[in-house]
Motif scaffolding. Structure first.
Motif, PDB file in Angstrom:
ATOM      1  N   VAL A  67     -18.114  36.018 -30.303  1.00 40.82           N
ATOM      2  CA  VAL A  67     -18.022  34.249 -30.602  1.00 40.82           C
ATOM      3  C   VAL A  67     -17.360  34.125 -31.328  1.00 40.82           C
ATOM      4  N   GLY A  68     -16.535  34.969 -32.207  1.00 39.36           N
ATOM      5  CA  GLY A  68     -15.733  35.328 -32.960  1.00 39.36           C
ATOM      6  C   GLY A  68     -13.996  34.380 -31.778  1.00 39.36           C
ATOM      7  N   HIS A  69     -14.080  34.652 -30.695  1.00 35.84           N
ATOM      8  CA  HIS A  69     -13.256  34.364 -29.904  1.00 35.84           C
ATOM      9  C   HIS A  69     -13.855  32.713 -29.809  1.00 35.84           C
ATOM     10  N   LEU A  70     -15.001  32.785 -29.115  1.00 33.70           N
ATOM     11  CA  LEU A  70     -15.313  31.626 -28.645  1.00 33.70           C
ATOM     12  C   LEU A  70     -14.860  30.288 -30.121  1.00 33.70           C
ATOM     13  N   LYS A  71     -15.323  31.118 -30.785  1.00 36.06           N
ATOM     14  CA  LYS A  71     -15.097  29.922 -32.168  1.00 36.06           C
ATOM     15  C   LYS A  71     -13.861  29.368 -32.388  1.00 36.06           C
ATOM     16  N   LYS A  72     -12.741  30.299 -32.247  1.00 32.10           N
ATOM     17  CA  LYS A  72     -11.777  30.011 -32.349  1.00 32.10           C
ATOM     18  C   LYS A  72     -10.949  28.623 -31.038  1.00 32.10           C
ATOM     19  N   LYS A  73     -11.824  28.385 -30.500  1.00 32.64           N
ATOM     20  CA  LYS A  73     -11.636  27.601 -29.111  1.00 32.64           C
ATOM     21  C   LYS A  73     -11.906  26.159 -29.160  1.00 32.64           C
ATOM     22  N   ASP A  75     -15.638  24.539 -31.120  1.00 32.39           N
ATOM     23  CA  ASP A  75     -17.531  24.010 -31.922  1.00 32.39           C
ATOM     24  C   ASP A  75     -18.464  23.941 -30.924  1.00 32.39           C
ATOM     25  N   PRO A  77     -22.859  25.968 -31.785  1.00 29.38           N
ATOM     26  CA  PRO A  77     -23.681  26.811 -32.370  1.00 29.38           C
ATOM     27  C   PRO A  77     -24.755  27.436 -31.076  1.00 29.38           C
TER      28      PRO A  77
END
Length: 88
Positions: A67-73, A75, A77
C-alpha cells in the motif's frame, strides 16, 4: 454501475469467501492476487474503486509495504484485513 473491488489475500479459501460474499451483495471483483508485486501492476491497469488487502502476504512484500508503494502512484482507498490477533 457497481463498485469495483480488488482483493489481495494469500489464503485461497479466505479470498474466495470474500469474493463470493461481496458478489452476492452486488459488488464487482475486478481482480484477486496473493502477492503485492502482482497487485501493484494489476491495480494500475484496473483502477478499482476499493482495495481489500491482507496485512501479511507471502513473498517479499507485505500488505502494508504494498500500500505504501501504491499510494505513491495512485489514489485508491483500501481496507487492511488480517486473521491474526495480538494482545498489543
Amino acid at each position: 454501475m457497481s463498485t469495483k473491488i480488488y482483493i489481495i489475500e494469500d489464503e485461497p479459501l479466505i479470498a474466495e469467501t470474500i469474493k463470493t460474499a461481496l458478489e452476492k451483495v452486488g459488488y464487482t471483483i475486478v481482480g484477486m492476487t496473493d502477492n503485492g508485486k502482482e497487485a501493484l501492476f494489476d491495480i494500475e491497469q484496473l483502477y478499482p474503486d476499493l482495495i481489500l488487502v491482507d496485512i501479511t502476504l507471502e513473498g517479499k512484500m507485505d500488505g502494508i509495504e504494498m500500500v505504501g508503494h501504491l499510494k505513491k502512484k495512485i489514489d485508491v482507498p483500501f481496507i487492511f484485513l488480517t486473521s491474526h490477533s495480538d494482545d498489543n
